[in-house]
Design a protein around this motif. Structure first.
Motif, PDB file in Angstrom:
ATOM      1  N   LEU A 382       0.823  -1.204   0.000  1.00 35.41           N
ATOM      2  CA  LEU A 382       0.000   0.000   0.000  1.00 35.41           C
ATOM      3  C   LEU A 382       0.858   1.255   0.000  1.00 35.41           C
ATOM      4  O   LEU A 382       0.553   2.235  -0.718  1.00 35.41           O
ATOM      5  CB  LEU A 382      -0.914  -0.004   1.233  1.00 35.41           C
ATOM      6  N   ALA A 383       1.935   1.252   0.781  1.00 35.06           N
ATOM      7  CA  ALA A 383       2.820   2.420   0.842  1.00 35.06           C
ATOM      8  C   ALA A 383       3.467   2.699  -0.506  1.00 35.06           C
ATOM      9  O   ALA A 383       3.505   3.853  -0.964  1.00 35.06           O
ATOM     10  CB  ALA A 383       3.890   2.196   1.912  1.00 35.06           C
ATOM     11  N   LEU A 384       3.956   1.659  -1.158  1.00 34.76           N
ATOM     12  CA  LEU A 384       4.604   1.845  -2.464  1.00 34.76           C
ATOM     13  C   LEU A 384       3.601   2.310  -3.512  1.00 34.76           C
ATOM     14  O   LEU A 384       3.911   3.154  -4.365  1.00 34.76           O
ATOM     15  CB  LEU A 384       5.285   0.547  -2.892  1.00 34.76           C
ATOM     16  N   GLU A 385       2.389   1.793  -3.447  1.00 36.26           N
ATOM     17  CA  GLU A 385       1.351   2.233  -4.374  1.00 36.26           C
ATOM     18  C   GLU A 385       0.944   3.680  -4.125  1.00 36.26           C
ATOM     19  O   GLU A 385       0.493   4.372  -5.049  1.00 36.26           O
ATOM     20  CB  GLU A 385       0.110   1.338  -4.239  1.00 36.26           C
ATOM     21  N   SER A 386       1.129   4.147  -2.898  1.00 36.15           N
ATOM     22  CA  SER A 386       0.711   5.500  -2.533  1.00 36.15           C
ATOM     23  C   SER A 386       1.771   6.549  -2.815  1.00 36.15           C
ATOM     24  O   SER A 386       1.550   7.733  -2.564  1.00 36.15           O
ATOM     25  CB  SER A 386       0.340   5.539  -1.045  1.00 36.15           C
ATOM     26  N   GLY A 387       2.935   6.128  -3.301  1.00 31.84           N
ATOM     27  CA  GLY A 387       3.968   7.091  -3.674  1.00 31.84           C
ATOM     28  C   GLY A 387       5.212   7.076  -2.813  1.00 31.84           C
ATOM     29  O   GLY A 387       6.168   7.804  -3.079  1.00 31.84           O
ATOM     30  N   ILE A 388       5.207   6.270  -1.758  1.00 28.81           N
ATOM     31  CA  ILE A 388       6.415   6.132  -0.935  1.00 28.81           C
ATOM     32  C   ILE A 388       7.398   5.237  -1.684  1.00 28.81           C
ATOM     33  O   ILE A 388       7.052   4.135  -2.105  1.00 28.81           O
ATOM     34  CB  ILE A 388       6.057   5.550   0.442  1.00 28.81           C
ATOM     35  N   GLU A 389       8.600   5.718  -1.864  1.00 30.29           N
ATOM     36  CA  GLU A 389       9.569   5.019  -2.722  1.00 30.29           C
ATOM     37  C   GLU A 389      10.517   4.113  -1.948  1.00 30.29           C
ATOM     38  O   GLU A 389      10.959   3.083  -2.459  1.00 30.29           O
ATOM     39  CB  GLU A 389      10.370   6.058  -3.518  1.00 30.29           C
ATOM     40  N   ASN A 390      10.867   4.499  -0.733  1.00 32.20           N
ATOM     41  CA  ASN A 390      11.852   3.749   0.053  1.00 32.20           C
ATOM     42  C   ASN A 390      11.195   3.254   1.346  1.00 32.20           C
ATOM     43  O   ASN A 390      10.757   4.050   2.178  1.00 32.20           O
ATOM     44  CB  ASN A 390      13.053   4.631   0.389  1.00 32.20           C
ATOM     45  N   TRP A 391      11.126   1.953   1.482  1.00 36.50           N
ATOM     46  CA  TRP A 391      10.432   1.332   2.615  1.00 36.50           C
ATOM     47  C   TRP A 391      11.418   0.522   3.448  1.00 36.50           C
ATOM     48  O   TRP A 391      12.262  -0.211   2.922  1.00 36.50           O
ATOM     49  CB  TRP A 391       9.314   0.427   2.110  1.00 36.50           C
ATOM     50  N   GLY A 392      11.305   0.642   4.748  1.00 35.68           N
ATOM     51  CA  GLY A 392      12.099  -0.180   5.657  1.00 35.68           C
ATOM     52  C   GLY A 392      11.250  -0.568   6.854  1.00 35.68           C
ATOM     53  O   GLY A 392      10.207   0.032   7.115  1.00 35.68           O
ATOM     54  N   ARG A 393      11.696  -1.581   7.560  1.00 33.51           N
ATOM     55  CA  ARG A 393      10.949  -2.007   8.743  1.00 33.51           C
ATOM     56  C   ARG A 393      11.892  -2.447   9.846  1.00 33.51           C
ATOM     57  O   ARG A 393      12.822  -3.227   9.606  1.00 33.51           O
ATOM     58  CB  ARG A 393       9.985  -3.152   8.383  1.00 33.51           C
ATOM     59  N   VAL A 394      11.672  -1.933  11.047  1.00 33.54           N
ATOM     60  CA  VAL A 394      12.456  -2.330  12.215  1.00 33.54           C
ATOM     61  C   VAL A 394      12.000  -3.718  12.658  1.00 33.54           C
ATOM     62  O   VAL A 394      10.798  -3.963  12.793  1.00 33.54           O
ATOM     63  CB  VAL A 394      12.265  -1.311  13.361  1.00 33.54           C
ATOM     64  N   PRO A 395      12.921  -4.647  12.885  1.00 27.57           N
ATOM     65  CA  PRO A 395      12.511  -5.977  13.359  1.00 27.57           C
ATOM     66  C   PRO A 395      11.973  -5.913  14.783  1.00 27.57           C
ATOM     67  O   PRO A 395      12.271  -4.989  15.543  1.00 27.57           O
ATOM     68  CB  PRO A 395      13.808  -6.788  13.291  1.00 27.57           C
ATOM     69  N   ALA A 396      11.165  -6.887  15.156  1.00 25.45           N
ATOM     70  CA  ALA A 396      10.720  -6.992  16.542  1.00 25.45           C
ATOM     71  C   ALA A 396      11.925  -7.283  17.432  1.00 25.45           C
ATOM     72  O   ALA A 396      12.953  -7.800  16.973  1.00 25.45           O
ATOM     73  CB  ALA A 396       9.674  -8.092  16.669  1.00 25.45           C
ATOM     74  N   LEU A 397      11.812  -6.974  18.705  1.00 31.20           N
ATOM     75  CA  LEU A 397      12.953  -7.079  19.615  1.00 31.20           C
ATOM     76  C   LEU A 397      13.471  -8.507  19.767  1.00 31.20           C
ATOM     77  O   LEU A 397      14.669  -8.723  19.899  1.00 31.20           O
ATOM     78  CB  LEU A 397      12.559  -6.528  20.988  1.00 31.20           C
ATOM     79  N   GLY A 398      12.578  -9.484  19.754  1.00 33.86           N
ATOM     80  CA  GLY A 398      13.025 -10.876  19.842  1.00 33.86           C
ATOM     81  C   GLY A 398      13.887 -11.117  21.071  1.00 33.86           C
ATOM     82  O   GLY A 398      13.479 -10.894  22.202  1.00 33.86           O
ATOM     83  N   CYS A 399      15.118 -11.576  20.848  1.00 33.52           N
ATOM     84  CA  CYS A 399      16.050 -11.835  21.941  1.00 33.52           C
ATOM     85  C   CYS A 399      17.200 -10.835  21.967  1.00 33.52           C
ATOM     86  O   CYS A 399      18.316 -11.158  22.388  1.00 33.52           O
ATOM     87  CB  CYS A 399      16.604 -13.252  21.850  1.00 33.52           C
ATOM     88  N   THR A 400      16.941  -9.617  21.522  1.00 34.95           N
ATOM     89  CA  THR A 400      17.954  -8.575  21.598  1.00 34.95           C
ATOM     90  C   THR A 400      18.519  -8.519  23.018  1.00 34.95           C
ATOM     91  O   THR A 400      17.767  -8.486  23.993  1.00 34.95           O
ATOM     92  CB  THR A 400      17.343  -7.206  21.232  1.00 34.95           C
ATOM     93  N   SER A 401      19.833  -8.509  23.136  1.00 39.30           N
ATOM     94  CA  SER A 401      20.467  -8.706  24.442  1.00 39.30           C
ATOM     95  C   SER A 401      20.091  -7.633  25.457  1.00 39.30           C
ATOM     96  O   SER A 401      19.812  -7.944  26.624  1.00 39.30           O
ATOM     97  CB  SER A 401      21.990  -8.764  24.271  1.00 39.30           C
TER      98      SER A 401
END
Length: 466
Positions: A382-401
């Motif tokens: 949806l973001a790319l279709e709406s005109g956003i060109e560069n997409w990133g996503r922060v991973p969930a914390l998981g087992c981050t120390s």
């Protein structure tokens, strides 16, 4: 109780909300602990949750960077024998609470049934409570095909149990490194291992003191509240459990370790963009119905807004001054949920000319359907279709120390406040059905008919995945 605190009244518990989100303090408070108190006798029943404490912690964290569960990098110099010797006199348990998820496509429909049969998820007026299970059966049956498509797209099931088990192992090792030996258990609300299974294992292990740690940073009736209600029921009905000292960490989004861990992940992911300073930081949180906040006093919205404030303050202290936005995802049905909605905001940002966006799943500490499918696939498209060109996503914390280390600190801080948990006596729906099976069957038949009528009137209930 501090004069700066105002009370919420919810079924079975008293919750206090800090005015920090209103005044936007320049310092970070830490773990909110709601402890379970009893009267002078462990057999006395009454109100379970009487007090909300705001812990302050001025402790520096030495561990930096992140270690994910699959790396198996939680190694420390202490042997099992060395760490156990410090707490030989009592057996400590830590109970991790989480939502749960279907592990195979065959599990999807019964998982959805368990979800919608929860009165903290679909809150019906008392007069219509008999509709709860018939409505859950119909909704889960109608939603299952679309939900199966979502789970199929991420490998055929939810990874939540595997990740939560890994977090439990990492937390156990982190506690051992701090000279606290504890058994760590996983209790899922809507799928295996259910809370009942975890509690029975604790009884077999003869646990003598328990810390309950929900894996939800912010408190909501529909998450932490629902899981605690199940614990209340189990403890009320069991003579052994009723005397067990328990401390419940109600929410922990304010803790310095959590805030810093989130900031670390955001800072790292920003560097993957060509122009990091131009990236919009887009926090997407799980939504709740507006009525939870407006009518039932759910503190989730205030806590979420305060959480975002604390994370952004940490980033600004590091010289990161990007614009940010908070929106809510995963709404279900025709009722109004917390706004703004994630999908609508993405379209608006595209129209406003935002070209680079970093999505941050702020209410989730584990990857599951809402991060892997809803954010990574639906919202990205949806973001790319709406005109956003560069997409990133922060991973969930998981087992981050740093995150796991801070959870271990929260557990240790909570241990001294553990006290016997007692609850008021109520008659559950299952008990009433055992007492009057004929009447219960009539209610189920009538309820199924009425639920079908409701679904015909509100077809949107069956058109969204979860």
């Amino acid at each position: 109780m501090d004069a700066a605190m105002s009370s919420y009244t919810l079924p079975g518990l008293n919750i206090s909300k800090s005015n920090a989100s209103k005044s936007r303090h320049k310092f970070s408070t830490h773990a909110c602990e709601l402890t379970c108190r009893s009267s002078s006798s462990s057999s006395t029943t009454g109100s379970t949750f009487q007090k909300l404490q705001l812990d302050t912690l001025a402790q520096n964290r030495n561990l930096v960077g992140k270690t994910f569960c699959s790396a198996g990098a939680w190694v420390h110099p202490l042997s099992s024998t060395e760490s156990h010797s410090h707490v030989e006199e009592e057996k400590v348990g830590v109970l991790l609470l989480n939502l749960g998820g279907p592990e195979t496509l065959h599990d999807v429909q019964p998982f959805l049934y368990n979800l919608f049969a929860d009165p903290d998820i679909i809150r019906l007026p008392r007069l219509f409570r008999f509709l709860q299970r018939p409505l859950a059966q119909l909704i889960s049956t109608l939603r299952a095909p679309k939900s199966k498509e979502g789970y199929a797209s991420i490998g055929g099931g939810s990874p939540l149990r595997k990740i939560t088990d890994e977090q439990a192992d990492a937390l156990r090792l982190a506690l051992e490194a701090k000279k606290v030996a504890a058994n760590v258990y996983v209790a899922m609300r809507y799928w295996h291992p259910f809370t009942e299974e975890a509690v029975q294992q604790m009884k077999r292990d003869k646990i003598q003191k328990l810390v309950v740690l929900p894996l939800y940073p912010q408190y909501s009736i529909s998450t932490t509240g629902s899981s605690i209600r199940v614990l209340q029921d189990l403890f009320r009905e069991d003579k052994v459990l009723s005397g067990l000292p328990v401390a419940i960490i109600q929410s922990w989004y304010q803790r310095g370790g959590y805030v810093k861990s989130m900031a670390d992940l955001i800072e790292k992911e920003l560097q993957s963009f060509g122009s990091p300073e131009e990236v919009m930081i887009f926090f997407s949180a799980h939504g709740v119905p507006v009525t939870y906040v407006r009518d039932a006093g759910d503190p989730y919205k205030d806590q979420m807004e305060d959480c975002i404030y604390l994370i952004m303050q940490e980033l600004k202290a590091r010289g990161i001054n990007n614009d940010h936005k908070l929106a809510y995802q995963s709404r279900v049905g025709p009722i109004q949920w917390l706004k703004p909605y994630t999908d609508e905001v993405l379209v608006d940002l595209g129209k406003q000319g935002v070209k680079s966006l970093l999505a941050v799943p702020v209410s989730f500490v584990s990857e599951h359907i809402e991060t892997l499918e809803e954010i990574d696939m639906e919202y990205k498209e949806l973001a790319l279709e709406s005109g956003i060109e560069n997409w990133g996503r922060v991973p969930a914390l998981g087992c981050t120390s740093t995150f796991i280390t801070d959870l271990a600190d929260a557990v240790i801080e909570a241990l001294p406040s553990a006290a016997a948990m007692t609850t008021s006596t109520t008659v559950s729906e299952s008990n009433s059905s055992n007492q009057d099976p004929v009447g219960y069957a009539i209610k189920m038949l009538l309820g199924s008919f009425l639920a079908f009528i409701i679904l015909l009137a509100f077809p949107a209930l069956k058109n969204q995945s979860i």
